[in-house]
Scaffold this motif. Structure first.
Motif, short mmCIF file in Angstrom:
data_model
loop_
_atom_site.label_atom_id
_atom_site.label_comp_id
_atom_site.label_asym_id
_atom_site.label_seq_id
_atom_site.Cartn_x
_atom_site.Cartn_y
_atom_site.Cartn_z
N SER A 134 -1.50 10.39 7.36
CA SER A 134 0.46 10.05 7.71
C SER A 134 1.34 10.59 8.65
N SER B 166 -1.02 6.75 8.57
CA SER B 166 0.55 6.81 8.61
C SER B 166 0.41 4.79 8.25
N PHE C 163 2.87 3.24 5.77
CA PHE C 163 3.18 3.52 5.33
C PHE C 163 3.47 2.32 4.14
N SER D 36 1.26 -0.84 5.28
CA SER D 36 -0.18 -1.62 4.75
C SER D 36 -0.35 -2.21 4.29
N ASP E 44 -1.55 4.88 3.36
CA ASP E 44 -1.11 6.52 3.97
C ASP E 44 -1.90 7.16 3.68
#
Length: 378
Positions: A60, A188, A190, A195, A227
């Motif tokens: 991340s 990363s 999130f 995502s 992530d």
């Protein structure tokens, strides 16, 4: 081993037999963690330890920092006397320039209005600001940089490295030419808004019989990643199994109390998922600390929520716990930060890393002369 912070998977042999050497793990946590880790790297560089690390494993927000460090690694002399003329302009300055920009909100908006996903827009921003078209093949051979994402389909880590990218269940692609910006964006991504990150692959690029049980379409042709912290919030998995000395820099967030949690299904589900993540994070951290105490691994942990007084040093840098806890409350976002907050997060990462090193790794490390940014403090 019992109470290990990392679990055995089907392709592992037991017992784990780590090699001599050092690995560094960089947690997630958006820009907050990205800058906190910059401070830790600054102190490791200054203490002449960074150059001796064999593997850097990240998830991340930590992967943003790791990606920049990896691209600049070959140009660094690791001479502390040249830190401000090499490390700062090559590593610190580009990361701080990214922290001047808000990219998550723009990515979400453009992802909704244009073809593609929000995670694609994040990858474009990373490439524009940091990576300039570099691929995984531009990473150094040593140290080994491992950028970790979570495969939503298989439920395990997807590892991006120079020699290969792989998911132990799906299989391995050797010498991938994936853009570094895409690997970091996948790491990363999130959830839920950034995502997933989607990769379209050719099944024929996988090494035959390299997957444990899922090496078949669509797992090998359409890969959905989220992530890396969803599976491994400290980035431990790819380091702990390999090396005897583990440094962990944790800039992760915390689950906060909420007097009146939302009851609609979407926000209530998000709240429950955060609760689960918080519990898993806490368990993994406790098991990591226990592994240090038992002698299973050497090394040290430092976290953004650590009380520096707990190290018991007579001369740590001045970091009042109420001030550092305020820094730890910085939201997990890819949102613009003002200059002073950036400097305070770097200072805090530097100071707590210093305390951890001098207490648990090498008491002969020279005391720091002060914060990287003395006027900002914490």
């Amino acid at each position: 081993m019992p109470n290990s912070p990392v679990e055995k998977i089907a392709t592992d042999s037991l017992p784990f037999k780590p090699e001599p050497g050092m690995a560094l793990c960089l947690s997630g946590g958006g820009y907050r963690a990205m800058l906190f880790h910059v401070g830790a790297l600054w102190r490791l560089y200054e203490a002449r330890l960074l150059q001796n690390i064999q593997r850097i494993s990240s998830v991340s927000g930590g992967s943003i920092t790791a990606g920049v460090l990896a691209l600049k690694w070959r140009r660094l002399s690791f001479d502390p006397g040249l830190l401000r003329s090499e490390f700062v302009p090559m590593v610190v300055s580009p990361i701080r320039a990214l922290a001047d920009e808000t990219i998550d909100a723009d990515a979400i908006f453009r992802g909704a209005a244009l073809p593609g996903r929000a995670s694609d827009r994040v990858a474009e921003a990373y490439d524009d600001h940091l990576f300039k078209g570099a691929t995984l093949q531009d990473l150094p051979d040593l140290p080994q940089f491992v950028i970790n994402a979570t495969n939503v389909q298989s439920g395990v880590l997807w590892r991006f490295r120079k020699p290969y990218m792989r998911d132990y269940r799906v299989g391995e692609v050797k010498a991938p030419r994936v853009p570094l910006a895409q690997a970091v964006a996948a790491s990363s991504a999130f959830p839920p808004l950034l995502s997933p990150f989607e990769m379209r692959l050719d099944a024929n690029t996988f090494t035959p019989n390299s997957g444990y049980d899922l090496q078949r379409k669509p797992y090998t042709t359409r890969v959905l990643l989220t992530d890396g912290g969803v599976y491994d919030n400290l980035g431990l998995e790819t380091a702990w199994k390999c090396y005897g000395t583990i440094f962990v820099s944790d800039g992760g967030g915390k689950f906060d109390p909420e007097e009146e949690p939302k009851t609609d299904w979407a926000r209530h589900s998000f709240r429950v998922l955060n609760l689960i993540d918080n519990q898993v994070r806490s368990i993994r951290k406790r098991q990591l600390i226990d592994s240090y105490k038992s002698g299973a691994r050497q090394g040290t942990y430092w976290g953004i929520r650590t009380n520096i007084a707990d190290y018991g040093l007579a001369d740590p840098l001045a970091c009042p716990h109420d001030r550092t806890m305020a820094l730890a409350e910085t939201p997990t976002r890819l949102k613009r930060m003002d200059e002073r907050l950036q400097e305070q997060l770097i200072n805090w990462g530097y100071a707590v890393c210093d305390a951890a090193l001098r207490k648990h790794v090498d008491g002969t490390v020279a005391n720091p002369q002060g914060f990287p940014y003395p006027d900002a403090g914490v």
